[in-house]
Design a protein around this motif. Structure first.
Motif, mmCIF file in Angstrom:
data_model
loop_
_atom_site.group_PDB
_atom_site.id
_atom_site.type_symbol
_atom_site.label_atom_id
_atom_site.label_comp_id
_atom_site.label_asym_id
_atom_site.label_seq_id
_atom_site.Cartn_x
_atom_site.Cartn_y
_atom_site.Cartn_z
ATOM 1 N N CYS A 109 0.841 -1.087 0.062
ATOM 2 C CA CYS A 109 0.048 -0.053 -0.131
ATOM 3 C C CYS A 109 0.925 1.310 -0.062
ATOM 4 C CB CYS A 109 -1.021 0.009 1.155
ATOM 5 S SG CYS A 109 -0.176 0.185 2.736
ATOM 6 N N THR A 110 2.081 1.307 0.581
ATOM 7 C CA THR A 110 2.908 2.397 0.690
ATOM 8 C C THR A 110 3.386 2.855 -0.721
ATOM 9 O OG1 THR A 110 4.890 1.325 1.294
ATOM 10 C CG2 THR A 110 3.357 1.914 2.998
ATOM 11 N N SER A 111 3.322 1.885 -1.706
ATOM 12 C CA SER A 111 3.942 2.418 -2.950
ATOM 13 C C SER A 111 2.930 3.160 -3.870
ATOM 14 C CB SER A 111 4.019 1.003 -4.028
ATOM 15 O OG SER A 111 2.823 0.390 -4.175
ATOM 16 N N LEU A 112 1.677 3.361 -3.100
ATOM 17 C CA LEU A 112 0.750 4.407 -3.793
ATOM 18 C C LEU A 112 0.934 5.805 -3.003
ATOM 19 C CD1 LEU A 112 -2.280 2.114 -3.575
ATOM 20 C CD2 LEU A 112 -1.051 2.659 -5.797
ATOM 21 N N GLN A 113 1.213 6.633 -3.811
ATOM 22 C CA GLN A 113 1.733 7.990 -3.362
ATOM 23 C C GLN A 113 0.713 8.434 -2.125
ATOM 24 O OE1 GLN A 113 2.285 11.065 -6.304
ATOM 25 N NE2 GLN A 113 3.334 12.460 -4.630
ATOM 26 N N LEU A 114 -0.566 8.475 -2.356
ATOM 27 C CA LEU A 114 -1.563 8.739 -1.329
ATOM 28 C C LEU A 114 -1.499 8.273 0.038
ATOM 29 C CD1 LEU A 114 -3.794 10.750 -0.782
ATOM 30 C CD2 LEU A 114 -5.232 9.151 -1.334
ATOM 31 N N VAL A 115 -1.339 6.744 -0.310
ATOM 32 C CA VAL A 115 -1.324 6.056 1.027
ATOM 33 C C VAL A 115 0.016 5.890 1.672
ATOM 34 C CG1 VAL A 115 -1.626 3.518 1.660
ATOM 35 C CG2 VAL A 115 -3.116 4.305 -0.130
ATOM 36 N N GLY A 116 1.200 6.187 0.787
ATOM 37 C CA GLY A 116 2.363 6.241 1.553
ATOM 38 C C GLY A 116 2.266 7.746 2.373
ATOM 39 N N ASN A 117 1.768 8.629 1.777
ATOM 40 C CA ASN A 117 1.709 10.048 2.374
ATOM 41 C C ASN A 117 1.000 9.881 3.904
ATOM 42 O OD1 ASN A 117 3.287 11.485 0.674
ATOM 43 N ND2 ASN A 117 1.699 11.967 -0.628
ATOM 44 N N LEU A 118 -0.176 9.066 3.524
ATOM 45 C CA LEU A 118 -1.048 9.083 5.010
ATOM 46 C C LEU A 118 -0.242 8.432 6.125
ATOM 47 C CD1 LEU A 118 -4.510 7.895 3.314
ATOM 48 C CD2 LEU A 118 -3.927 9.773 4.526
ATOM 49 N N GLN A 119 0.405 7.362 5.479
ATOM 50 C CA GLN A 119 1.268 6.292 6.519
ATOM 51 C C GLN A 119 2.211 6.975 7.138
ATOM 52 O OE1 GLN A 119 0.487 3.544 7.502
ATOM 53 N NE2 GLN A 119 2.368 3.072 8.498
ATOM 54 N N ARG A 120 3.043 8.027 6.259
ATOM 55 C CA ARG A 120 3.952 8.881 7.058
ATOM 56 C C ARG A 120 3.512 9.734 7.947
ATOM 57 N NH1 ARG A 120 6.125 8.147 2.080
ATOM 58 N NH2 ARG A 120 5.131 9.928 1.121
ATOM 59 N N ARG A 121 2.198 10.415 7.842
ATOM 60 C CA ARG A 121 1.724 11.369 8.657
ATOM 61 C C ARG A 121 0.735 10.619 9.846
ATOM 62 N NH1 ARG A 121 -0.843 16.727 6.473
ATOM 63 N NH2 ARG A 121 -0.797 17.290 8.518
ATOM 64 N N TRP A 122 0.259 9.693 9.349
ATOM 65 C CA TRP A 122 -0.803 9.043 10.483
ATOM 66 C C TRP A 122 -0.437 7.507 10.614
ATOM 67 C CZ3 TRP A 122 -3.082 12.794 7.144
ATOM 68 C CH2 TRP A 122 -3.211 14.130 7.812
ATOM 69 N N PRO A 123 0.580 6.982 10.921
ATOM 70 C CA PRO A 123 1.052 5.711 10.783
ATOM 71 C C PRO A 123 -0.241 4.585 11.179
ATOM 72 C CG PRO A 123 2.575 6.742 11.922
ATOM 73 C CD PRO A 123 1.393 7.691 11.714
ATOM 74 N N VAL A 124 -0.370 3.806 10.606
ATOM 75 C CA VAL A 124 -1.140 2.659 11.174
ATOM 76 C C VAL A 124 -0.471 1.132 10.943
ATOM 77 C CG1 VAL A 124 -3.446 3.702 10.524
ATOM 78 C CG2 VAL A 124 -2.458 2.030 8.718
ATOM 79 N N PRO A 125 -0.847 0.229 11.430
ATOM 80 C CA PRO A 125 -0.092 -1.133 11.286
ATOM 81 C C PRO A 125 -0.260 -1.564 9.902
ATOM 82 C CG PRO A 125 -1.350 -1.027 13.286
ATOM 83 C CD PRO A 125 -1.709 0.114 12.672
ATOM 84 N N ILE A 126 0.692 -2.231 9.217
ATOM 85 C CA ILE A 126 0.394 -2.751 8.060
ATOM 86 C C ILE A 126 0.641 -4.194 8.067
ATOM 87 C CG2 ILE A 126 1.589 -2.781 5.467
ATOM 88 C CD1 ILE A 126 1.947 0.015 5.865
ATOM 89 N N HIS A 127 -0.297 -5.076 7.568
ATOM 90 C CA HIS A 127 -0.124 -6.349 7.410
ATOM 91 C C HIS A 127 -0.076 -6.893 6.309
ATOM 92 C CE1 HIS A 127 -0.703 -6.093 11.946
ATOM 93 N NE2 HIS A 127 -1.852 -5.398 11.716
ATOM 94 N N GLY A 128 0.828 -7.814 5.848
ATOM 95 C CA GLY A 128 0.756 -8.221 4.599
ATOM 96 C C GLY A 128 0.788 -7.370 3.475
ATOM 97 N N GLY A 129 1.331 -6.227 3.475
ATOM 98 C CA GLY A 129 1.340 -5.054 2.729
ATOM 99 C C GLY A 129 0.138 -4.132 2.545
ATOM 100 N N LEU A 130 -0.848 -4.495 3.368
ATOM 101 C CA LEU A 130 -2.274 -3.798 3.427
ATOM 102 C C LEU A 130 -2.436 -2.913 4.664
ATOM 103 C CD1 LEU A 130 -4.535 -6.591 1.965
ATOM 104 C CD2 LEU A 130 -3.432 -4.428 0.799
ATOM 105 N N PRO A 131 -2.980 -1.854 4.867
ATOM 106 C CA PRO A 131 -3.146 -1.070 6.073
ATOM 107 C C PRO A 131 -4.157 -1.447 6.865
ATOM 108 C CG PRO A 131 -4.006 0.263 4.266
ATOM 109 C CD PRO A 131 -3.457 -1.022 3.681
ATOM 110 N N ALA A 132 -4.220 -1.616 8.204
ATOM 111 C CA ALA A 132 -5.008 -2.075 9.130
ATOM 112 C C ALA A 132 -5.951 -0.864 9.434
ATOM 113 C CB ALA A 132 -4.492 -2.289 10.491
ATOM 114 N N LEU A 133 -7.132 -0.878 8.820
ATOM 115 C CA LEU A 133 -8.149 -0.131 8.765
ATOM 116 C C LEU A 133 -9.501 -0.218 9.729
ATOM 117 C CD1 LEU A 133 -8.460 0.442 4.788
ATOM 118 C CD2 LEU A 133 -7.082 1.770 6.505
ATOM 119 N N SER A 134 -10.315 0.582 9.909
ATOM 120 C CA SER A 134 -11.496 0.364 10.538
ATOM 121 C C SER A 134 -12.365 -0.679 10.083
ATOM 122 C CB SER A 134 -12.045 1.554 11.381
ATOM 123 O OG SER A 134 -13.029 2.202 10.116
ATOM 124 N N GLN A 135 -13.399 -1.099 10.464
ATOM 125 C CA GLN A 135 -14.417 -1.968 9.773
ATOM 126 C C GLN A 135 -14.860 -1.189 8.791
ATOM 127 O OE1 GLN A 135 -16.980 -4.035 12.633
ATOM 128 N NE2 GLN A 135 -18.307 -4.714 10.972
#
Length: 147
Positions: A109-135
């Protein structure tokens, strides 16, 4: 080209997931598991993906006629000259007029610019290349930010 030998199945998941009488129970069980366990369950269930029988039959006919070469290996794009794409597959270079990606990619997911930017500013756990999001697929509890 496939990273692993092709398998034939109609669906990558158990047909019980398609039974309306069982879907809600399966979903509840799945969502109650920790994220890591869900990822393991998905990988085990999918078994690396598959090709539906009608497409596999077509691939076999085309391969037998010599019009198609079915290969198994890792690929790396070397360059694109405007008309053709040059790809290295397990150490051997091949030239193609067209390449169609039919998924099977490794998630990052971090290879997508928008998601990479989100991850840098508001980090979430990443599992298997995918962000852990709410339900509700909300990012890190941020209001009105859904991915």
């Amino acid at each position: 080209l496939s990273r692993r030998p092709l398998t034939t199945r109609h669906f990558d998941i158990d047909v019980e997931w398609f039974d309306r009488r069982r879907t809600q129970g399966k979903l509840y069980e799945f969502l109650s598991l920790p994220v890591e366990e869900r990822l393991r369950m998905i990988r085990k269930t999918r078994g690396g993906g598959s090709v539906p029988k009608m497409y596999m039959d077509d691939l076999r006919v085309r391969a037998a006629s010599g019009r198609l070469n079915v290969m198994c290996g890792e690929a790396e794009v070397l360059f694109h000259d405007g008309n053709t794409v040059h790809v290295q597959i397990d150490g051997s270079t091949h030239t193609f007029d067209k390449i169609v990606s039919a998924c099977g990619h490794r998630p990052d997911c971090t290879s997508l610019q928008l998601v990479g930017n989100l991850q840098r500013r508001w980090p979430v756990p990443i599992h298997g290349g995918l962000p852990a999001l709410s339900q509700d697929v909300q990012w890190a509890g941020l209001k009105r930010l859904f991915v």
